[in-house]
Scaffold this motif. Structure first.
Motif, PDB file in Angstrom:
ATOM      1  N   ALA A  73       0.826  -1.217   0.000  1.00 11.92           N
ATOM      2  CA  ALA A  73       0.000   0.000   0.000  1.00 11.92           C
ATOM      3  C   ALA A  73       0.856   1.261   0.000  1.00 11.92           C
ATOM      4  CB  ALA A  73      -0.931  -0.007   1.209  1.00 11.92           C
ATOM      5  N   GLY A  74       2.074   1.158  -0.510  1.00  7.94           N
ATOM      6  CA  GLY A  74       2.928   2.329  -0.623  1.00  7.94           C
ATOM      7  C   GLY A  74       3.570   2.774   0.674  1.00  7.94           C
ATOM      8  N   GLU A  75       3.563   1.917   1.735  1.00  5.95           N
ATOM      9  CA  GLU A  75       4.176   2.306   2.994  1.00  5.95           C
ATOM     10  C   GLU A  75       5.671   2.561   2.785  1.00  5.95           C
ATOM     11  OE1 GLU A  75       2.603  -0.575   2.395  1.00  5.95           O
ATOM     12  OE2 GLU A  75       1.426  -1.262   4.126  1.00  5.95           O
ATOM     13  N   HIS A  76       6.167   3.594   3.447  1.00  2.00           N
ATOM     14  CA  HIS A  76       7.570   3.982   3.291  1.00  2.00           C
ATOM     15  C   HIS A  76       8.463   2.889   3.881  1.00  2.00           C
ATOM     16  CE1 HIS A  76      10.444   7.488   2.741  1.00  2.00           C
ATOM     17  NE2 HIS A  76      11.199   6.542   3.276  1.00  2.00           N
ATOM     18  N   THR A  77       9.263   2.285   3.041  1.00  2.00           N
ATOM     19  CA  THR A  77      10.154   1.204   3.452  1.00  2.00           C
ATOM     20  C   THR A  77      11.593   1.691   3.433  1.00  2.00           C
ATOM     21  OG1 THR A  77       8.631  -0.421   2.508  1.00  2.00           O
ATOM     22  CG2 THR A  77      10.886  -1.155   2.963  1.00  2.00           C
ATOM     23  N   THR A  78      12.298   1.482   4.532  1.00  2.00           N
ATOM     24  CA  THR A  78      13.687   1.922   4.663  1.00  2.00           C
ATOM     25  C   THR A  78      14.575   0.722   4.944  1.00  2.00           C
ATOM     26  OG1 THR A  78      12.953   4.052   5.570  1.00  2.00           O
ATOM     27  CG2 THR A  78      15.263   3.459   5.891  1.00  2.00           C
ATOM     28  N   MET A  79      15.614   0.547   4.130  1.00  2.00           N
ATOM     29  CA  MET A  79      16.612  -0.500   4.331  1.00  2.00           C
ATOM     30  C   MET A  79      17.986   0.150   4.444  1.00  2.00           C
ATOM     31  SD  MET A  79      15.520  -3.331   1.456  1.00  2.00           S
ATOM     32  CE  MET A  79      13.951  -4.198   1.505  1.00  2.00           C
ATOM     33  N   TRP A  80      18.681  -0.147   5.518  1.00  2.00           N
ATOM     34  CA  TRP A  80      20.051   0.335   5.692  1.00  2.00           C
ATOM     35  C   TRP A  80      20.954  -0.881   5.853  1.00  2.00           C
ATOM     36  CZ3 TRP A  80      22.617   2.569  10.646  1.00  2.00           C
ATOM     37  CH2 TRP A  80      23.842   3.168  10.313  1.00  2.00           C
ATOM     38  N   ILE A  81      21.927  -1.009   4.959  1.00  2.00           N
ATOM     39  CA  ILE A  81      22.833  -2.148   4.946  1.00  2.00           C
ATOM     40  C   ILE A  81      24.243  -1.584   5.092  1.00  2.00           C
ATOM     41  CG2 ILE A  81      23.472  -4.267   3.729  1.00  2.00           C
ATOM     42  CD1 ILE A  81      20.915  -3.671   1.963  1.00  2.00           C
ATOM     43  N   PHE A  82      24.977  -2.000   6.142  1.00  2.00           N
ATOM     44  CA  PHE A  82      26.246  -1.321   6.400  1.00  2.00           C
ATOM     45  C   PHE A  82      27.295  -2.280   6.956  1.00  2.00           C
ATOM     46  CE2 PHE A  82      23.459  -0.845  10.025  1.00  2.00           C
ATOM     47  CZ  PHE A  82      24.257  -1.027  11.154  1.00  2.00           C
ATOM     48  N   ARG A  83      28.544  -1.806   6.901  1.00  2.00           N
ATOM     49  CA  ARG A  83      29.683  -2.651   7.247  1.00  2.00           C
ATOM     50  C   ARG A  83      30.655  -1.908   8.143  1.00  2.00           C
ATOM     51  NH1 ARG A  83      34.623  -5.140   6.276  1.00  2.00           N
ATOM     52  NH2 ARG A  83      34.656  -7.018   4.974  1.00  2.00           N
ATOM     53  N   THR A  84      31.168  -2.597   9.160  1.00  2.00           N
ATOM     54  CA  THR A  84      32.315  -2.117   9.923  1.00  2.00           C
ATOM     55  C   THR A  84      33.525  -2.905   9.422  1.00  2.00           C
ATOM     56  OG1 THR A  84      32.127  -3.735  11.712  1.00  2.00           O
ATOM     57  CG2 THR A  84      30.775  -1.741  11.887  1.00  2.00           C
ATOM     58  N   SER A  85      34.624  -2.845  10.142  1.00  2.00           N
ATOM     59  CA  SER A  85      35.814  -3.577   9.693  1.00  2.00           C
ATOM     60  C   SER A  85      35.614  -5.083   9.707  1.00  2.00           C
ATOM     61  CB  SER A  85      37.013  -3.208  10.568  1.00  2.00           C
ATOM     62  OG  SER A  85      36.745  -3.570  11.935  1.00  2.00           O
ATOM     63  N   ASP A  86      34.789  -5.575  10.640  1.00  2.00           N
ATOM     64  CA  ASP A  86      34.655  -7.027  10.765  1.00  2.00           C
ATOM     65  C   ASP A  86      33.226  -7.517  10.949  1.00  2.00           C
ATOM     66  OD1 ASP A  86      34.239  -6.001  13.264  1.00  2.00           O
ATOM     67  OD2 ASP A  86      35.701  -7.264  14.293  1.00  2.00           O
ATOM     68  N   GLU A  87      32.235  -6.641  10.727  1.00  2.00           N
ATOM     69  CA  GLU A  87      30.831  -7.029  10.847  1.00  2.00           C
ATOM     70  C   GLU A  87      30.012  -6.331   9.765  1.00  2.00           C
ATOM     71  OE1 GLU A  87      29.747  -7.563  15.459  1.00  2.00           O
ATOM     72  OE2 GLU A  87      30.519  -5.570  14.985  1.00  2.00           O
ATOM     73  N   ALA A  88      28.850  -6.910   9.450  1.00  2.00           N
ATOM     74  CA  ALA A  88      27.915  -6.271   8.524  1.00  2.00           C
ATOM     75  C   ALA A  88      26.502  -6.491   9.050  1.00  2.00           C
ATOM     76  CB  ALA A  88      28.059  -6.833   7.119  1.00  2.00           C
ATOM     77  N   PHE A  89      25.608  -5.540   8.772  1.00  2.00           N
ATOM     78  CA  PHE A  89      24.262  -5.570   9.327  1.00  2.00           C
ATOM     79  C   PHE A  89      23.233  -5.132   8.291  1.00  2.00           C
ATOM     80  CE2 PHE A  89      27.206  -4.718  12.768  1.00  2.00           C
ATOM     81  CZ  PHE A  89      26.838  -5.638  13.734  1.00  2.00           C
ATOM     82  N   TYR A  90      22.034  -5.643   8.491  1.00  2.00           N
ATOM     83  CA  TYR A  90      20.879  -5.232   7.689  1.00  2.00           C
ATOM     84  C   TYR A  90      19.809  -4.717   8.635  1.00  2.00           C
ATOM     85  CZ  TYR A  90      16.494  -5.781   5.096  1.00  2.00           C
ATOM     86  OH  TYR A  90      15.258  -5.563   4.533  1.00  2.00           O
ATOM     87  N   TRP A  91      19.412  -3.463   8.472  1.00  2.00           N
ATOM     88  CA  TRP A  91      18.319  -2.881   9.243  1.00  2.00           C
ATOM     89  C   TRP A  91      17.189  -2.542   8.278  1.00  2.00           C
ATOM     90  CZ3 TRP A  91      20.305   1.333  13.213  1.00  2.00           C
ATOM     91  CH2 TRP A  91      21.196   0.735  14.117  1.00  2.00           C
ATOM     92  N   ASP A  92      15.957  -2.708   8.729  1.00  2.00           N
ATOM     93  CA  ASP A  92      14.849  -2.207   7.913  1.00  2.00           C
ATOM     94  C   ASP A  92      13.658  -1.857   8.785  1.00  2.00           C
ATOM     95  OD1 ASP A  92      13.235  -4.440   8.432  1.00  2.00           O
ATOM     96  OD2 ASP A  92      13.348  -5.254   6.424  1.00  2.00           O
ATOM     97  N   HIS A  93      12.767  -1.072   8.218  1.00  2.00           N
ATOM     98  CA  HIS A  93      11.521  -0.713   8.895  1.00  2.00           C
ATOM     99  C   HIS A  93      10.510  -0.313   7.842  1.00  2.00           C
ATOM    100  CE1 HIS A  93       8.591   1.739  11.218  1.00  2.00           C
ATOM    101  NE2 HIS A  93       8.802   0.794  12.099  1.00  2.00           N
TER     102      HIS A  93
END
Length: 430
Positions: A73-93
């Motif tokens: 229904a067009g809801e605002h979707t945010t994905m942030w995908i990021f990396r440190t020196s030795d880890e990586a993460f996926y955030w979304d809402h």
């Protein structure tokens, strides 16, 4: 979002030259104000800038930010995908969801491959209006930002970055993933889920009770959408034989509750499995092992309430585990349909407590089937469904014995005998 490498250890949040409002990006691309993307982007403030500024982990080396309307229904979707020196993460809402954002760790090689692909892309142009399917979003469809060492870019996304229509119908089966969805698929569908295969009966039989619980979790979560898949029946056959042997492992899974993990939090599936054991195999409240499972569900429910969730297990699951559950209601329906014995809820609770002491495995005495109970049909309405035991005699005999003891208890009290029977409703199983 990708972050630059000159970040101090004291403050890990990266500086970035991104325009989180995307106004400059839209204007730079001469997107006219009448286009749908302007209207959509103006009605909701993205959480991305706050996420970036509040990051307190290790310094971020690079990141990718994706924002677009959800296809529902067009809801605002945010994905942030990021990396440190030795880890990586996926955030979304997703806009409007009361749940916390997802915060999922991902493999470094998965992130690095994604960033390599994204950094090679050039902005595409949306399809001309005359080529659009009637249900397709016109113009641009979202925003992509990435930043790393010596590189930073923002670009507009089109519908074809997400999904490509293979013919004019644009129907399921006539679609394929666009470059963006294909690139992030390893994050949205981890290899463990994508590569999950059914185990043979011999393999399931050779597992430990705890391993069978893990297999039941995988089957429940990975093949949930495939209603024709009956592998869960095979797994459950062996789990039923285990009874409460895997109770400590169930407790461990339930206690792992983390609403921010999408793929590693199996607590809700474990609660469903526990409720199924209580309803079909053995009442949990009848033993220390079973009660430890209920206590774990109480802990997770308290945490849900503390987190401000609109729903917790205190409303539905725990009342059944502590008292009357589905099997008890099926017994009540059976006694009415087969023997015209009507039981009140208070008497049903007493009878349930009696059965727990008589034989805690009473849920397994018989399988059930459902009927339309025309005897309870109200004028102008459809007859309600009733679950009926295929083998009702044992429950009927138990009820007659329960009534006989209840009558004896009443008689003892009237004659001055103060003996309290253990199955009465004031007995504390819990």
């Amino acid at each position: 979002m990708l972050m630059c490498g000159t970040i101090s250890a004291q403050h890990a949040a990266p500086s970035t030259d991104w325009d989180f409002s995307y106004t400059s990006l839209l204007e730079r691309n001469n997107v006219v104000k009448s286009e749908l993307i302007w209207t959509w982007h103006n009605r909701y403030k993205s959480p991305a800038e706050k996420w970036v500024s509040e990051w307190q982990g290790k310094p971020i080396v690079s990141s990718i930010l994706i924002e677009f309307p959800a296809f529902h229904a067009g809801e605002h979707t945010t994905m942030w995908i990021f990396r440190t020196s030795d880890e990586a993460f996926y955030w979304d809402h997703v806009e409007g969801h009361e749940d916390h954002r997802t915060e999922e760790p991902i493999a470094l090689d998965t992130y690095d491959e994604l960033f390599k692909q994204v950094a090679s892309w050039q902005q595409s142009k949306p399809k001309p209006k005359e080529e659009l399917h009637k249900d397709e979003w016109p113009g641009y469809f979202g925003f992509l930002s990435y930043q790393g060492l010596n590189v930073s870019k923002q670009m507009l996304l089109t519908m074809e970055d997400f999904t490509i229509c293979l013919d004019s119908t644009c129907l399921p089966g006539k679609l394929k993933s666009g470059r963006l969805m294909a690139a992030i698929e390893p994050i949205l569908i981890p290899d463990a889920r994508k590569n999950y295969k059914h185990k043979s009966e011999a393999e399931i039989a050779a597992m430990t009770p705890a391993e069978r619980i893990d297999e039941q979790v995988r089957e429940s979560e990975y093949h949930l959408a495939d209603h024709s898949d009956k592998q869960w029946i095979l797994i459950r056959k062996y789990c039923d034989k285990d009874g409460l042997l895997a109770a400590p492992h169930l407790v461990q899974i339930i206690d792992s509750y983390n609403p921010k993990n999408r793929y590693r939090d199996h607590s809700s599936t474990a609660v469903i499995i526990a409720s199924d054991i209580d309803d079909r195999v053995v009442r949990l409240r009848s033993s220390p092992e079973g009660r430890s499972v209920i206590e774990a569900i109480e802990r997770i429910s308290a945490q849900m309430i503390a987190d401000g969730k609109k729903y917790s297990y205190e409303e539905l699951e725990l009342p059944k585990l502590r008292g009357i559950n589905f099997v008890d209601h099926a017994i009540s329906d059976t006694l009415w349909v087969k023997y015209r014995i009507k039981i009140s809820d208070s008497e049903l609770l007493e009878f349930s407590n009696y059965l727990v002491q008589l034989d805690p495995t009473y849920p397994s005495w018989s399988e059930r089937y459902y009927i339309r109970d025309n005897s309870r049909k109200k004028k102008g309405q459809i007859a309600p469904l009733a679950f009926i035991m295929k083998k009702p005699a044992r429950y009927h005999q138990a009820y007659l014995a329960f009534k006989k003891r209840t009558a004896k208890s009443t008689g003892d009290r009237s004659s001055g005998n103060t003996t309290t029977l253990r199955f009465k409703s004031d007995f504390r199983f819990w």
